[in-house]
Design an enzyme around this catalytic site. Structure first.
Site, short mmCIF file in Angstrom:
data_model
loop_
_atom_site.label_atom_id
_atom_site.label_comp_id
_atom_site.label_asym_id
_atom_site.label_seq_id
_atom_site.Cartn_x
_atom_site.Cartn_y
_atom_site.Cartn_z
N CYS A 180 -0.67 4.49 2.21
CA CYS A 180 -0.72 4.42 3.68
C CYS A 180 -0.23 3.02 4.04
O CYS A 180 0.93 2.70 3.77
CB CYS A 180 -2.07 4.80 4.25
SG CYS A 180 -3.51 3.96 3.58
N SER A 181 -1.07 2.17 4.60
CA SER A 181 -0.60 0.83 4.95
C SER A 181 -1.75 -0.16 4.97
O SER A 181 -1.86 -0.97 5.88
CB SER A 181 0.11 0.85 6.31
OG SER A 181 1.15 1.79 6.32
N CYS A 182 -2.62 -0.12 3.95
CA CYS A 182 -3.77 -1.01 3.91
C CYS A 182 -3.30 -2.46 3.88
O CYS A 182 -2.30 -2.79 3.22
CB CYS A 182 -4.62 -0.71 2.67
SG CYS A 182 -5.34 0.95 2.74
N CYS A 203 0.89 -1.17 0.00
CA CYS A 203 0.00 0.00 0.00
C CYS A 203 0.92 1.21 0.00
O CYS A 203 1.53 1.52 1.01
CB CYS A 203 -0.92 0.00 1.22
SG CYS A 203 -1.88 1.52 1.37
#
Lengths: 200, 209, 209, 200
Positions: free
Chosen positions: D111-113, D108
């Protein structure tokens, strides 16, 4: 200050900047790589002999001498060297002229290129991420924020000094100054007007 | 290198803060960093491309957290260590603590830079497109113009290509140009034009010349 | 917003450091930051777009210098202050010192988000081009695909457009797609393909459908 | 840590992160905005009940049950919920299958999905700038650096989870494991193989 090496997961705080500078200088002197006596003179020259007072003389001359102005716009480097200003970061100078229909402004998005012989070493804001990032993306809004309102009918031309050329803005002569001498005119010229973030 | 130094068009950095009556150097260490930097150039530690790239290779948050003369200091120290003129251990011993340097050079070494180009390929008024490429090494082609169309407005000097001189024992000269880009082309909305100075090999002809 | 959070393709960040046997939370404060974040969602302080954008608006060097749960904490605190549920003064008084928040929202407020789009405009196999635009507010369209051509490989759910929900009291739903981009198209050199999930309005038809 | 507000010219060091977290929590509790008793349970659930052991069950089942595998690849969300895994960051799950000719890896960049119900909360490296920046630009080189060598003849497909879908990689079943039970197979499946930064 927070300079860290490695990843931010395992911070390794850096030594104070003063200690780092002193250590590198001492090391280079000990090894005979640099000669600080000679260099001190060079840096003093940059600090005291270069600066916007030089650029102001160029602008003042251009305002009183149409022939000089013509030469200045045709070949900035040569015309500026006539006044004795030349050297590093000034080998290829281009002068861009403000008119009622065009306002020019300079930036260096990749580092902080700046015409040293005529403006000296750059101020911090010129080298800062906000200026470098925003001047190409939203010049009109940023100029307004910096107190420089440009008429809607005037095109703003942004010059990103990404190669060898260094730019100087030739500001418009303020109204009502026709009777002034060259020295008096020169005294009116500010650094910011020659970067293009102010008008006179 | 698409690093954080390539700031044109980036958003989120806030206001420009002007310091009235700013001195040339704010602290004595800034003056000494300038002395060291000029000295290292005189000592032949770097050409322009190598020096700029040594700063671009700084850790991104170190780059953003520090000011100009700390960039110079870090770049110069990195180059001197890479050239073998000093060692990092020497530096940190003298400093009495960590002395962060820039990351390793990831640029492709250029052994044969090819022949100089002395004739301008484009004329004033020509439409050009900036090549779309993302080299891991040094370049003076900002990311915000890559892939975009512009118009040649000025032909400048023939000069050493920074992308090559930063990664080669040799160099290649090429013409440089000032290229005008309309805001709509760069940002997708109306606005004022930007002029960027670009080397010949950064540009391609378009069908719309 | 073309901020430092938009990391795809950026260079200069060094090696990926894997921590063997890593715990879910490294410190108790990370666990408490998660508690606060989930609680603020339950309290209705943000939708997804607003929360993500509150993190994107962090000072760029703060963003790079801090880890994930500090991003959450900073975003949540910013949103709670912006919603008027707490004040920055309250926060800093309790903290006994500075509590950095994110920068102000510069996105364009959307009063009328328009009608939902429920029919997919594109079919699997269609060539599309990502629009070239650089909004000052929230978007989930990464910069590295803007202006580039890709191929629809999957049609996903109809979902609220983040660009709108972050800056509007209302919302608009649109189809989402997975789009395949060849490496040569993105980076100018051969390599492996990247698939990016994009909302309908991020895309334009190409002449090559 | 160096979080500063304002410009870096006038640093304003931040308070320690522990103090900031404690202050915000206390303020929200005092104002009745959050109820930590209920929330503690939720976070404990995320910490202890979610994790790669869930994803491993999905993979183990797919390896032994061709019909389940078919349903999993056709509709990941539904097939995964059959095993009891669902919830936030898992409402739209897509499973991408590794084969001799295709290796999948997830990232991701914005962000950090991450697919919480099947993999839990993400590790730090997944959320770090090096991983997020490099996986789309140079996946093959980065995988090699991370110890995951992919054959030149195998296409690497990178999936940037930029919208609502969360991805799970279905790794190839290791050679010589045909006689193992579903539980034994499940025990072989690692988190990294389901992100795509390892092969089994």
């Amino acid at each position: 200050m927070s300079a860290e090496t490695g990843t931010h997961h395992h911070p390794r705080p850096t030594s104070p900047i003063e200690d780092r500078v002193a250590a590198l200088e001492a090391l280079l002197v000990d090894k005979g790589i640099i000669d600080t006596d000679a260099l001190d003179g060079i840096v003093e020259h940059y600090e005291h002999e270069l600066g916007p007072m030089n650029g102001a003389k160029v602008v003042g001359r251009a305002w009183v001498d149409p022939d000089y102005k013509r030469r200045l716009l045709a070949d900035g480097t040569t015309a500026i060297s006539e006044l004795g200003f030349a050297g590093p970061e000034g080998d290829h100078l281009v002068v861009v002229e403000n008119t009622p229909s065009v306002h020019n402004v300079i930036v260096c998005t990749l580092c902080s290129c700046y015409p040293w012989p005529v403006l000296g070493l750059p101020p911090r804001w010129y080298k800062s991420p906000p200026y470098r990032s925003r001047m190409v993306r939203e010049p009109r809004a940023l100029l307004r924020e910096m107190g420089c309102e440009i008429d809607d009918g005037t095109e703003i031309r942004v010059w990103d000094s990404s190669a060898e050329v260094r730019y100087l803005v030739l500001p418009m002569q303020p109204d009502g100054t026709d009777g002034l001498t060259e020295d008096e005119l020169t005294a009116l010229v500010t650094r910011d007007s020659m970067i293009g973030v102010a008008v006179l | 290198m698409d690093g954080v130094h390539d700031l044109g068009g980036m958003q989120g950095f806030g206001a420009v803060v002007v310091e009235p009556g700013e001195p040339v150097f704010h602290e004595q260490w800034e003056r000494r960093a300038a002395v060291i930097t000029f000295g290292s150039f005189l000592a032949g530690a770097s050409n322009g491309g190598q020096f700029r790239h040594s700063i671009e290779r700084m850790d991104p948050s170190h780059y953003l957290d520090s000011t100009y003369y700390e960039h110079w200091l870090t770049g110069v120290a990195t180059r001197l260590v890479e050239a073998g003129l000093i060692t990092r251990d020497d530096l940190e011993e003298r400093t009495g603590g960590p002395f962060p340097l820039s990351r390793p050079d990831r640029g492709m070494r250029v052994d044969d830079p090819g022949a100089d180009v002395t004739e301008a390929r484009f004329a004033v008024g020509d439409q050009v497109r900036v090549r779309n490429w993302h080299p891991p090494g040094h370049t003076r082609c900002p990311r915000y113009v890559r892939g975009h169309k512009g118009t040649i407005v000025r032909i400048d000097i023939v000069a050493s290509v920074p992308d090559i001189e930063a990664h080669s024992p040799s160099s290649r000269n090429e013409p440089t140009y000032s290229v005008r880009f309309e805001a709509a082309e760069l940002w997708g909305e109306p606005g004022d034009p930007v002029h960027v100075d670009l080397w010949d090999n950064y540009l391609e002809p378009t069908d719309e010349r």
